[in-house]
Design an enzyme around this catalytic site. Sequence first.
Site, short mmCIF file in Angstrom:
data_model
loop_
_atom_site.label_atom_id
_atom_site.label_comp_id
_atom_site.label_asym_id
_atom_site.label_seq_id
_atom_site.Cartn_x
_atom_site.Cartn_y
_atom_site.Cartn_z
N HIS A 144 -7.84 -0.84 -3.07
CA HIS A 144 -6.71 -1.64 -3.58
C HIS A 144 -7.17 -2.65 -4.64
CE1 HIS A 144 -5.14 -0.65 0.66
NE2 HIS A 144 -4.92 0.35 -0.16
N ASP A 180 -3.07 5.18 -2.82
CA ASP A 180 -2.37 4.08 -2.18
C ASP A 180 -1.68 3.28 -3.28
OD1 ASP A 180 -3.46 4.89 0.21
OD2 ASP A 180 -4.25 2.91 0.75
N ASP A 222 0.82 -1.22 0.00
CA ASP A 222 0.00 0.00 0.00
C ASP A 222 0.85 1.26 0.00
OD1 ASP A 222 -1.80 -2.00 0.42
OD2 ASP A 222 -2.45 -1.34 2.39
#
Length: 366
Positions: free
Chosen positions: A244, A195, A107
């Site tokens: 993500h 991220d 991340d």
Amino acid sequence: MAKIVSSWNDWDPLKRVIVGRCDNSVIPPEEPATSEKVPVDSEMRGMWGLRPPDTVARGNECLENLVKILEDRGVVVDRPTPLQWNQAIGTPDFRNDSMMTCMPPRDILLTIGNEIMAAANSFRCRYYEYLAYWPLMEMYFEQDPDFKWTQAPRPRLTDRSYKHNYYDEKISLEERLERTAAKDFVTTEVEPMWDAADVMRMGKDLFIQHGLTTNRAAMDWFQRYYPEFRVHAVNFPGDPYPIHIDATFVPLRPGLIINNPHRPLPEPQRAIFEANDWQIVEAADPAHTEPPALCYSSVWLSMNCLVLDPKTVIVEASEVHQQEQMDKLGMNVIPCDLRDAYPFGGGLHCSTADVYREGECLDYFP
Ligand code: ARG
């Protein structure tokens, strides 16, 4: 002096990698935009503080399993230096009662060629997480004359960076999905925020998920920073918590991607893959119906695998359906017991960050 840092994608032969550590991990306190990201039915709502020590020890044990597999195959493994994460932090713009952890590294660190960049994360509790990786970056900088050590512009993360009262507890799943489809997320566009795990690297193309942790200003920033790359914004309307890309859309080798069947890549965005004869296969079902305790992620960490080379992949040991599918897709599967590390932020891909993969920057979508 040696070449230490280079990686252009997630499948070329892996030679050096960072594996996270669970020490001192904290369940972070609420801050703007966190309650939007935690599943409504999660037992973790409203909870915060150091994670139970036995779970930390067990998480670390799982990461050691992964380290052993990698080292047995000749991959060099580097580890971060955890901080005392349960400290309050502040900047001129905000204060937060705690940090979080140095899991998962995926991340925080984005490797593109000879550059490792610390991300512009949108969580306040992750603002100083990069410090755990700085000792490694110092070492790479000293030993590799070509290494580019970079920090993306730091977001200020003032209240202007978030929409307030965007969600409340009563919002239905359908409404969440409608917002994902409408690309209406909790972050604003006042500054680029992203991220690293929202960025999928495929040689000259970067596919970046627009969702709860990465905004559109980030796409714009990437295109200006890497003018020679093609930056594609992708989004997956089936995901009520789009955070993500690596449990949603995962490349195994050139020409082959597994896609979460609940979160298919929508039609206009598929065109570039189809036009270049890439196959997008629905990922196998997870072996579990629930994530482990105190875990933010979904059961789809089943597909969060670590590709060692275009024929070899590490898959979580209990994920038998995913293993079977990989086998049928022609991959050699190495199982790794890692499930008890999931609560610290993710699976095999999340728990790592690329340092060196063989191979060049290729154009897979000419
Ligand atoms: N949002 C994903 C899911 O729950 C989890 C992704 C975790 N990935 C990561 N790099 N931390 O399905």
